[in-house]
Design a protein around this motif. Sequence first.
Motif, PDB file in Angstrom:
ATOM      1  N   TYR A 187       0.628  -1.683  -0.180  1.00  6.71           N
ATOM      2  CA  TYR A 187       0.307   0.408   0.341  1.00  6.71           C
ATOM      3  C   TYR A 187       0.844   1.391  -0.305  1.00  6.71           C
ATOM      4  O   TYR A 187       0.334   2.290  -1.011  1.00  6.71           O
ATOM      5  CB  TYR A 187      -1.701  -0.213   0.897  1.00  6.71           C
ATOM      6  N   MET A 233       0.253   2.608  -3.289  1.00  3.72           N
ATOM      7  CA  MET A 233      -1.364   2.775  -3.634  1.00  3.72           C
ATOM      8  C   MET A 233      -1.536   4.048  -2.730  1.00  3.72           C
ATOM      9  O   MET A 233      -2.617   4.853  -3.412  1.00  3.72           O
ATOM     10  CB  MET A 233      -2.129   1.440  -3.462  1.00  3.72           C
ATOM     11  N   GLU A 234      -0.426   4.105  -2.204  1.00  6.44           N
ATOM     12  CA  GLU A 234      -1.312   5.659  -0.987  1.00  6.44           C
ATOM     13  C   GLU A 234      -0.918   7.091  -1.862  1.00  6.44           C
ATOM     14  O   GLU A 234      -1.996   7.341  -1.825  1.00  6.44           O
ATOM     15  CB  GLU A 234       0.073   5.287   0.214  1.00  6.44           C
ATOM     16  N   ARG A 271      -1.809   7.418  -4.774  1.00  4.62           N
ATOM     17  CA  ARG A 271      -3.558   7.017  -6.242  1.00  4.62           C
ATOM     18  C   ARG A 271      -3.930   7.604  -5.039  1.00  4.62           C
ATOM     19  O   ARG A 271      -4.780   8.091  -5.534  1.00  4.62           O
ATOM     20  CB  ARG A 271      -3.041   6.135  -7.075  1.00  4.62           C
ATOM     21  N   PHE A 272      -4.387   7.284  -4.211  1.00  7.83           N
ATOM     22  CA  PHE A 272      -4.877   7.311  -3.502  1.00  7.83           C
ATOM     23  C   PHE A 272      -5.395   8.529  -3.137  1.00  7.83           C
ATOM     24  O   PHE A 272      -5.895   9.398  -3.136  1.00  7.83           O
ATOM     25  CB  PHE A 272      -4.969   6.496  -1.963  1.00  7.83           C
ATOM     26  N   GLU A 288     -11.803   4.271   0.368  1.00 12.92           N
ATOM     27  CA  GLU A 288     -10.785   2.694   0.077  1.00 12.92           C
ATOM     28  C   GLU A 288     -10.000   3.073  -0.347  1.00 12.92           C
ATOM     29  O   GLU A 288     -10.085   2.910  -1.745  1.00 12.92           O
ATOM     30  CB  GLU A 288     -11.974   1.712   0.877  1.00 12.92           C
ATOM     31  N   SER A 289      -8.739   1.921  -0.578  1.00 12.50           N
ATOM     32  CA  SER A 289      -7.746   1.712  -1.764  1.00 12.50           C
ATOM     33  C   SER A 289      -8.272   0.513  -1.855  1.00 12.50           C
ATOM     34  O   SER A 289      -7.578  -0.067  -0.847  1.00 12.50           O
ATOM     35  CB  SER A 289      -6.823   2.458  -1.117  1.00 12.50           C
ATOM     36  N   THR A 290      -8.632  -0.067  -2.892  1.00 10.85           N
ATOM     37  CA  THR A 290      -8.598  -1.747  -2.919  1.00 10.85           C
ATOM     38  C   THR A 290      -7.851  -2.163  -4.028  1.00 10.85           C
ATOM     39  O   THR A 290      -7.770  -1.538  -4.915  1.00 10.85           O
ATOM     40  CB  THR A 290      -9.740  -1.910  -2.864  1.00 10.85           C
ATOM     41  N   SER A 346      -7.836  -4.752   0.936  1.00 12.35           N
ATOM     42  CA  SER A 346      -8.816  -2.621   1.114  1.00 12.35           C
ATOM     43  C   SER A 346      -7.530  -2.222   2.766  1.00 12.35           C
ATOM     44  O   SER A 346      -7.233  -2.970   2.890  1.00 12.35           O
ATOM     45  CB  SER A 346      -9.877  -2.656   1.601  1.00 12.35           C
TER      46      SER A 346
END
Length: 317
Positions: free
Chosen positions: A57, A61-62, A64-65, A87-89, A160
């Motif tokens: 994450y 992903m962080e 992008r979130f 949420e980021s999934t 998630s």
Amino acid sequence: MEAFPVIDMEKLNGEERAASMEVIKDACENWGFFELMNHGISHELMDTVEMLTKGHYKKCMEQRFKEMVASKGLEAVQSEIDDLDWESTFFLRHLPVSNISEIPDLEEDYRKTMKEFAEKLEKLAEQLLDLLCENLGIEKGYLKKAFYGSKGPTFGTKVSNYPPCPRPELIKGLRAHTDAGGLILLFQDDKVSGLQLLKDDKWVDVPPMKHSIVINLGDQLEVITNGKYKSVMHRVIAQPDGNRMSIASFYNPGSDAVIYPAPALVEKEEQKQVYPKFVFEDYMKLYAGLKFQAKEPRFEAMKAMETKVNLGPIATV
């Protein structure tokens, strides 16, 4: 309020088996959720899954979130948001065919670890389905067969993260819903809470416990048990601090499995069959647009469809 049901699976092998089975039965009938300890999945494997998930994450992903939050202006919202989740999934499919090798940005050791974790969860899901059969008084293996379809069950994982939210009173981590499928196995953060279920019209926290697996029942088990067991509304509350990890694995019927109340239960309970008969894939198509609404109209819609289509016998292994 009575205590959230927690089952120590080691007790199923000794003289406390009957009492533990009773806790599972009560949980399935009155909670739709329960939490498992000593479930046979090693703490070492779970710690590795958690470390790699949190690392992935942060690395992939962080950012992008944060960009998504900025692009939608979510940090400055003034009124309740009801059309998205904080949420980021990403999703992994294990059965009938795995897609783990195709997911971008996953490091090789993460792929391997998630594959091993999924295999352990699949075995646990099948073990639990047989415990449910035992409690229901139906033949061992019935639920697994009911889920089977022509290619076996569908099994996948939703990974998630629920990052800290500046306006948790206005944005849900995940809006209230029941799960469409069969049996859900959740490995959740043991430090940051947020998961709640609806019981007796009150929201109840699902307690974070280290190395536990939280189980909840999906809509298909409600149908197969003719309403004896219930799928239950649940949600995730966003938190102002702490990033909550959630790894939910869904052991669902195969897409072409025909789902309907178990005849043995309908006869035993001397009730009429109150739930419809349908193909699982058709239910999923309907659910896609109605996930955050009550389940009852979905069952009614499938019932209306059933009168138009004559479905054949259950597909077995």
